[in-house]
Motif scaffolding. Structure first.
Motif, PDB file in Angstrom:
ATOM      1  N   ILE A 190     -19.239  -6.088  10.135  1.00 27.05           N
ATOM      2  CA  ILE A 190     -18.249  -6.852  10.899  1.00 27.05           C
ATOM      3  C   ILE A 190     -17.477  -7.802   9.989  1.00 27.05           C
ATOM      4  CG2 ILE A 190     -17.981  -8.606  12.700  1.00 27.05           C
ATOM      5  CD1 ILE A 190     -20.368  -7.314  14.136  1.00 27.05           C
ATOM      6  N   MET A 191     -18.211  -8.479   9.069  1.00 27.04           N
ATOM      7  CA  MET A 191     -17.539  -9.404   8.154  1.00 27.04           C
ATOM      8  C   MET A 191     -16.598  -8.650   7.225  1.00 27.04           C
ATOM      9  SD  MET A 191     -20.610 -12.071   7.170  1.00 27.04           S
ATOM     10  CE  MET A 191     -19.495 -13.003   6.114  1.00 27.04           C
ATOM     11  N   GLU A 192     -17.036  -7.468   6.767  1.00 27.30           N
ATOM     12  CA  GLU A 192     -16.168  -6.664   5.903  1.00 27.30           C
ATOM     13  C   GLU A 192     -14.914  -6.237   6.650  1.00 27.30           C
ATOM     14  OE1 GLU A 192     -16.374  -2.504   3.278  1.00 27.30           O
ATOM     15  OE2 GLU A 192     -18.144  -3.264   4.334  1.00 27.30           O
ATOM     16  N   THR A 193     -15.110  -5.814   7.904  1.00 26.49           N
ATOM     17  CA  THR A 193     -13.950  -5.436   8.717  1.00 26.49           C
ATOM     18  C   THR A 193     -13.050  -6.634   8.972  1.00 26.49           C
ATOM     19  OG1 THR A 193     -15.259  -3.711   9.807  1.00 26.49           O
ATOM     20  CG2 THR A 193     -13.235  -4.406  10.897  1.00 26.49           C
ATOM     21  N   THR A 194     -13.687  -7.781   9.274  1.00 25.19           N
ATOM     22  CA  THR A 194     -12.906  -9.003   9.518  1.00 25.19           C
ATOM     23  C   THR A 194     -12.130  -9.404   8.280  1.00 25.19           C
ATOM     24  OG1 THR A 194     -14.577  -9.759  11.107  1.00 25.19           O
ATOM     25  CG2 THR A 194     -13.041 -11.407  10.257  1.00 25.19           C
ATOM     26  N   GLN A 195     -12.785  -9.309   7.124  1.00 20.35           N
ATOM     27  CA  GLN A 195     -12.104  -9.654   5.877  1.00 20.35           C
ATOM     28  C   GLN A 195     -10.948  -8.707   5.613  1.00 20.35           C
ATOM     29  OE1 GLN A 195     -14.656  -9.611   2.458  1.00 20.35           O
ATOM     30  NE2 GLN A 195     -13.193 -10.676   1.151  1.00 20.35           N
ATOM     31  N   ARG A 196     -11.193  -7.406   5.850  1.00 16.37           N
ATOM     32  CA  ARG A 196     -10.125  -6.430   5.639  1.00 16.37           C
ATOM     33  C   ARG A 196      -8.959  -6.695   6.587  1.00 16.37           C
ATOM     34  NH1 ARG A 196     -13.108  -2.427   5.655  1.00 16.37           N
ATOM     35  NH2 ARG A 196     -12.959  -1.797   7.841  1.00 16.37           N
ATOM     36  N   VAL A 197      -9.303  -7.004   7.856  1.00 17.06           N
ATOM     37  CA  VAL A 197      -8.249  -7.319   8.819  1.00 17.06           C
ATOM     38  C   VAL A 197      -7.508  -8.582   8.399  1.00 17.06           C
ATOM     39  CG1 VAL A 197      -7.821  -8.045  11.208  1.00 17.06           C
ATOM     40  CG2 VAL A 197      -9.384  -6.150  10.733  1.00 17.06           C
ATOM     41  N   SER A 198      -8.283  -9.571   7.885  1.00 13.51           N
ATOM     42  CA  SER A 198      -7.660 -10.819   7.434  1.00 13.51           C
ATOM     43  C   SER A 198      -6.715 -10.563   6.266  1.00 13.51           C
ATOM     44  CB  SER A 198      -8.742 -11.823   7.027  1.00 13.51           C
ATOM     45  OG  SER A 198      -8.162 -13.003   6.511  1.00 13.51           O
ATOM     46  N   VAL A 199      -7.171  -9.723   5.321  1.00 14.48           N
ATOM     47  CA  VAL A 199      -6.309  -9.392   4.173  1.00 14.48           C
ATOM     48  C   VAL A 199      -5.061  -8.659   4.648  1.00 14.48           C
ATOM     49  CG1 VAL A 199      -6.154  -8.003   2.075  1.00 14.48           C
ATOM     50  CG2 VAL A 199      -8.182  -9.388   2.499  1.00 14.48           C
ATOM     51  N   ASP A 200      -5.252  -7.693   5.572  1.00 12.31           N
ATOM     52  CA  ASP A 200      -4.101  -6.952   6.088  1.00 12.31           C
ATOM     53  C   ASP A 200      -3.164  -7.880   6.852  1.00 12.31           C
ATOM     54  OD1 ASP A 200      -5.146  -4.661   5.009  1.00 12.31           O
ATOM     55  OD2 ASP A 200      -6.070  -3.952   6.877  1.00 12.31           O
ATOM     56  N   ALA A 201      -3.761  -8.814   7.608  1.00 12.90           N
ATOM     57  CA  ALA A 201      -2.921  -9.755   8.361  1.00 12.90           C
ATOM     58  C   ALA A 201      -2.151 -10.671   7.419  1.00 12.90           C
ATOM     59  CB  ALA A 201      -3.790 -10.581   9.317  1.00 12.90           C
ATOM     60  N   ARG A 202      -2.851 -11.121   6.355  1.00 16.92           N
ATOM     61  CA  ARG A 202      -2.172 -11.979   5.387  1.00 16.92           C
ATOM     62  C   ARG A 202      -1.063 -11.213   4.672  1.00 16.92           C
ATOM     63  NH1 ARG A 202      -2.471 -13.410  -0.032  1.00 16.92           N
ATOM     64  NH2 ARG A 202      -1.982 -15.610  -0.449  1.00 16.92           N
ATOM     65  N   ARG A 203      -1.364  -9.945   4.334  1.00 18.79           N
ATOM     66  CA  ARG A 203      -0.342  -9.133   3.680  1.00 18.79           C
ATOM     67  C   ARG A 203       0.847  -8.919   4.608  1.00 18.79           C
ATOM     68  NH1 ARG A 203      -3.307  -5.052   2.660  1.00 18.79           N
ATOM     69  NH2 ARG A 203      -3.980  -5.727   0.612  1.00 18.79           N
ATOM     70  N   ALA A 204       0.530  -8.650   5.892  1.00 15.47           N
ATOM     71  CA  ALA A 204       1.605  -8.459   6.853  1.00 15.47           C
ATOM     72  C   ALA A 204       2.417  -9.741   7.029  1.00 15.47           C
ATOM     73  CB  ALA A 204       1.034  -7.998   8.194  1.00 15.47           C
ATOM     74  N   MET A 205       1.699 -10.888   7.060  1.00 21.93           N
ATOM     75  CA  MET A 205       2.394 -12.165   7.202  1.00 21.93           C
ATOM     76  C   MET A 205       3.296 -12.419   5.994  1.00 21.93           C
ATOM     77  SD  MET A 205       0.838 -16.017   7.501  1.00 21.93           S
ATOM     78  CE  MET A 205       0.361 -15.959   5.773  1.00 21.93           C
ATOM     79  N   LEU A 206       2.772 -12.104   4.782  1.00 18.43           N
ATOM     80  CA  LEU A 206       3.585 -12.296   3.586  1.00 18.43           C
ATOM     81  C   LEU A 206       4.790 -11.367   3.593  1.00 18.43           C
ATOM     82  CD1 LEU A 206       0.847 -12.734   0.817  1.00 18.43           C
ATOM     83  CD2 LEU A 206       2.352 -14.491   1.760  1.00 18.43           C
ATOM     84  N   ASP A 207       4.594 -10.140   4.117  1.00 19.38           N
ATOM     85  CA  ASP A 207       5.725  -9.224   4.205  1.00 19.38           C
ATOM     86  C   ASP A 207       6.770  -9.754   5.173  1.00 19.38           C
ATOM     87  OD1 ASP A 207       4.876  -7.401   2.339  1.00 19.38           O
ATOM     88  OD2 ASP A 207       3.815  -6.135   3.782  1.00 19.38           O
ATOM     89  N   VAL A 208       6.283 -10.441   6.231  1.00 18.83           N
ATOM     90  CA  VAL A 208       7.229 -11.004   7.193  1.00 18.83           C
ATOM     91  C   VAL A 208       7.944 -12.214   6.600  1.00 18.83           C
ATOM     92  CG1 VAL A 208       7.452 -12.167   9.432  1.00 18.83           C
ATOM     93  CG2 VAL A 208       5.989 -10.140   9.202  1.00 18.83           C
ATOM     94  N   THR A 209       7.162 -13.086   5.962  1.00 12.53           N
ATOM     95  CA  THR A 209       7.753 -14.324   5.427  1.00 12.53           C
ATOM     96  C   THR A 209       8.392 -14.135   4.058  1.00 12.53           C
ATOM     97  OG1 THR A 209       5.664 -15.000   4.398  1.00 12.53           O
ATOM     98  CG2 THR A 209       6.053 -15.676   6.684  1.00 12.53           C
ATOM     99  N   GLY A 210       7.999 -13.070   3.337  1.00 10.55           N
ATOM    100  CA  GLY A 210       8.526 -12.858   1.992  1.00 10.55           C
ATOM    101  C   GLY A 210       7.696 -13.486   0.899  1.00 10.55           C
ATOM    102  N   GLY A 211       6.734 -14.368   1.275  1.00 11.20           N
ATOM    103  CA  GLY A 211       5.878 -14.999   0.271  1.00 11.20           C
ATOM    104  C   GLY A 211       6.689 -15.680  -0.828  1.00 11.20           C
TER     105      GLY A 211
END
Length: 279
Positions: free
Chosen positions: A79-100
């Motif tokens: 679950i933690m691995e999945t949560t971390q992966r989802v968190s990384v994907d969410a952060r990547r998606a957020m950076l793609d939205v914001t441009g980082g």
């Protein structure tokens, strides 16, 4: 009996009787002790047996609990691995939205003269026409990219007034990608001080950068040499205030002078970046 007078045979008989009673007493005591020891042994055996059963049950329960705990830990790890992966994907998606921290920069690409010649060998020559190219230097998607191209009217070492020349809507730029801003060739234009200097404002969803592009005749006499400097300042770049703005800009790229005939920038090449310098 103590007051009765016994004769010798009576005394002997009495002594024998006492000895028999004494033996009987000793036997009774031994029998009672044996029975008591047997009962104690049976009691302690039953206690030990019960304790062993309790211990075995406790060990069994502990093994089951430990096994269940290991399964729970393994599931929790998944679950933690999945949560971390989802968190990384969410952060990547957020950076793609914001441009980082991604930014785009513009650089010129001169056009080679490939007209045929009558007498070989023929060499490609580079004239003064150039195309403007744009490149995403970051790891995130840039959207709503817009380029404003200005002519700098200042003398050497000064931006001076800026004169709007072109506006280019770019749209989206994937990470590490680039393309021509326009297929229409441009020519370096000298300002009233004889300088070929431009100011470029590049905007995206995460703000933008400002850039200066300078041209001069190549030392070889063929085409133009150029340099460009990309900077990011505090806040949103504003071309109206750029001439008087006193903000310290972080230099993201300083290309140095690129000589087209001396191993410098060639057409369609992508320059390297030099970050964390300060001007």
């Amino acid at each position: 009996m103590s007051v009765r007078q016994l004769k010798t045979p009576g005394k002997i008989a009495w002594i024998i009787l006492l000895l028999l009673f004494l033996r009987l007493e000793f036997k009774a005591i031994s029998t009672d002790r044996a029975e008591n020891e047997k009962k104690q042994k049976e009691f302690f055996d039953s206690q030990r047996e019960g304790f062993e059963k309790v211990t075995q049950q406790a060990r069994k329960n502990f093994d089951q609990t430990a096994q269940g705990l290991q399964i729970s830990i393994a599931e929790l790890g998944k679950i933690m691995e999945t949560t971390q992966r989802v968190s990384v994907d969410a952060r990547r998606a957020m950076l793609d939205v914001t441009g980082g921290d991604s930014y785009a920069f513009v650089y010129p690409s001169f056009i080679f003269d490939v007209s045929p010649c009558a007498i070989p060998p023929c060499h490609k020559r580079m004239d003064r026409r150039f195309l403007l190219k744009i490149h995403n230097a970051g790891q995130q998607l840039l959207t709503d990219v817009r380029v404003n191209f200005y002519l700098s009217e200042g003398p050497e070492g000064s931006l001076g007034d800026i004169k709007p020349l072109n506006r280019f809507p770019i749209g989206s730029l994937a990470k590490g990608s680039g393309r021509n801003i326009s297929d229409e060739p441009l020519y370096p234009t000298a300002n009233r001080f004889g300088r070929f200097s431009y100011y470029v404002l590049i905007m995206a969803q995460n703000g933008g950068v400002n850039e200066s592009i300078d041209f001069r005749p190549s030392k070889s006499g063929q085409g133009m040499a150029f340099r460009y400097v990309v900077r990011r300042g505090k806040g949103k770049p504003d071309p109206k205030n750029i001439a008087t703005e006193k903000t310290d800009f972080e230099t993201l790229i300083d290309s140095g002078w690129c000589e087209p005939e001396e191993g410098g920038m060639r057409a369609n090449s992508v320059p390297s970046t030099h970050s964390n310098d300060r001007h």
